[in-house]
Design an enzyme around this catalytic site. Structure first.
Site, PDB file in Angstrom:
ATOM      1  N   TYR A 163      31.751  25.015  -6.971  1.00 23.05           N
ATOM      2  CA  TYR A 163      30.961  24.079  -6.169  1.00 23.05           C
ATOM      3  C   TYR A 163      29.562  24.670  -6.078  1.00 23.05           C
ATOM      4  CZ  TYR A 163      30.127  20.889  -2.149  1.00 23.05           C
ATOM      5  OH  TYR A 163      29.664  19.908  -1.280  1.00 23.05           O
ATOM      6  N   LYS A 215      31.351  21.092  -9.606  1.00 24.85           N
ATOM      7  CA  LYS A 215      30.732  20.014  -8.840  1.00 24.85           C
ATOM      8  C   LYS A 215      29.291  20.441  -8.598  1.00 24.85           C
ATOM      9  CE  LYS A 215      30.277  17.576  -4.539  1.00 24.85           C
ATOM     10  NZ  LYS A 215      30.469  17.595  -3.073  1.00 24.85           N
TER      11      LYS A 215
END
Length: 307
Positions: A140, A168
């Protein structure tokens, strides 16, 4: 447009909001209805315990309620990724054990934070989580919160090792994301975290989107991604522009509250107005939206055809 590498995950993966009671406990009934709403919207997977889930505010016990509720309710209809976000690898691994035991399909972790780290230590962090997790691990990239930007070199090195299954990308660095897309060789999912530039990211070769606004309008993001996948970029642009207008709800709170409070409060107010969750409560100490602001969010929903 991009190298023909098969991603491990693609499509629309909303970061699921965590409905709360006015007393601040997880509202499992509303959470189950939200899961039904998202699955009915055609999403490809769910991501729980991320920023839009208010993970930073949840106790370990509340995190487990979220995991058990979502994974149990979805019943394998779509994969469920679990955020295991914490300051350092030992703490992350403790969350990972709980998530894997609950049945999570994959794990999502940031770089270490609070502590000041070197890229070599960040590599060790992700390697340790992957070795201890036993399910695919997704990075992330969230420098606004963890104060570290994950470079293309680091991501691609860990992808080549099999440590990371994807990223992400909520960095806002589209040039950096494009470098990852262009240079990846191992199967590696590139997922944009931006609600408002999804069509551009897909055009560059990104595999999907993790949109907080997707809680409110999963159908819209599914329509956008499907339009892009069939090469109808004009339809994708039109849907993106409608979602950009809807995204204005995150600014309704203005300067009297933090950006997270305004955004999460807007998503929850919209879900409440749509009849999906019982309460628009956000976790303490976030400032709640007032009745006038919630009414303005209702006008945005009506304009988007959602009321």
């Amino acid at each position: 447009m991009t190298t023909a590498v098969t991603p491990t995950l693609s499509g629309v993966i909303p970061p699921v909001c965590t409905p709360l009671t006015p007393e601040g406990e997880v509202d499992a009934g509303s959470l189950a209805r939200l899961v039904d709403h998202l699955v009915a919207g055609g999403v490809d997977a769910l991501f729980v315990l991320g920023s839009s889930s208010e993970v930073a505010y949840l106790t370990d016990a509340q995190r487990k309620v979220v995991l058990d509720t979502v994974i149990g309710h979805v019943g394998g209809q779509v994969p469920v990724l679990a955020g295991v976000i914490d300051m350092t690898a030992p703490r992350v691994l403790a969350h990972a054990r709980v998530a894997v035991a609950a049945g999570a399909s994959g794990l999502v972790a940031t770089a270490p934070f609070y502590t000041r780290t070197h890229p070599a230590e960040i590599r060790t962090h992700f390697r340790a989580i992957a070795a201890g997790g036993g399910v695919p691990l997704y990075a992330y990239d969230l420098p606004v919160s963890v104060h570290t930007k994950l470079s293309a070199e680091l991501l691609l090195e860990l992808a080549a090792e099999g440590v990371l299954a994807g990223v992400k990308d909520s960095s806002g660095d589209d040039g950096g994301m494009r470098q990852v897309i262009l240079r990846r060789e191992a199967p590696f999912s590139v997922l944009t975290g931006s609600e408002v530039t999804v069509d551009a990211a897909l055009w560059m070769g990104a595999d999907g989107v993790v949109p907080g606004l997707g809680n409110v309008d999963p159908h819209g993001y599914v329509n956008l991604v499907r339009s892009a996948s069939r090469g109808d970029w004009e339809a994708a642009r039109r849907e993106q522009e409608r979602l950009v207008r809807l995204f204005e709800i995150v600014h309704v709170g203005g300067s009297r509250m933090g950006g997270s409070s305004a955004g999460l409060g807007a998503f929850k107010a919209a879900l409440h107005l749509r009849g999906i969750i019982d309460h628009p409560a956000t976790a303490m100490p976030q400032t709640p939206l007032n009745d006038d602001e919630i009414g303005r969010i209702g006008k945005h929903l009506a304009a988007a055809g959602l009321l």
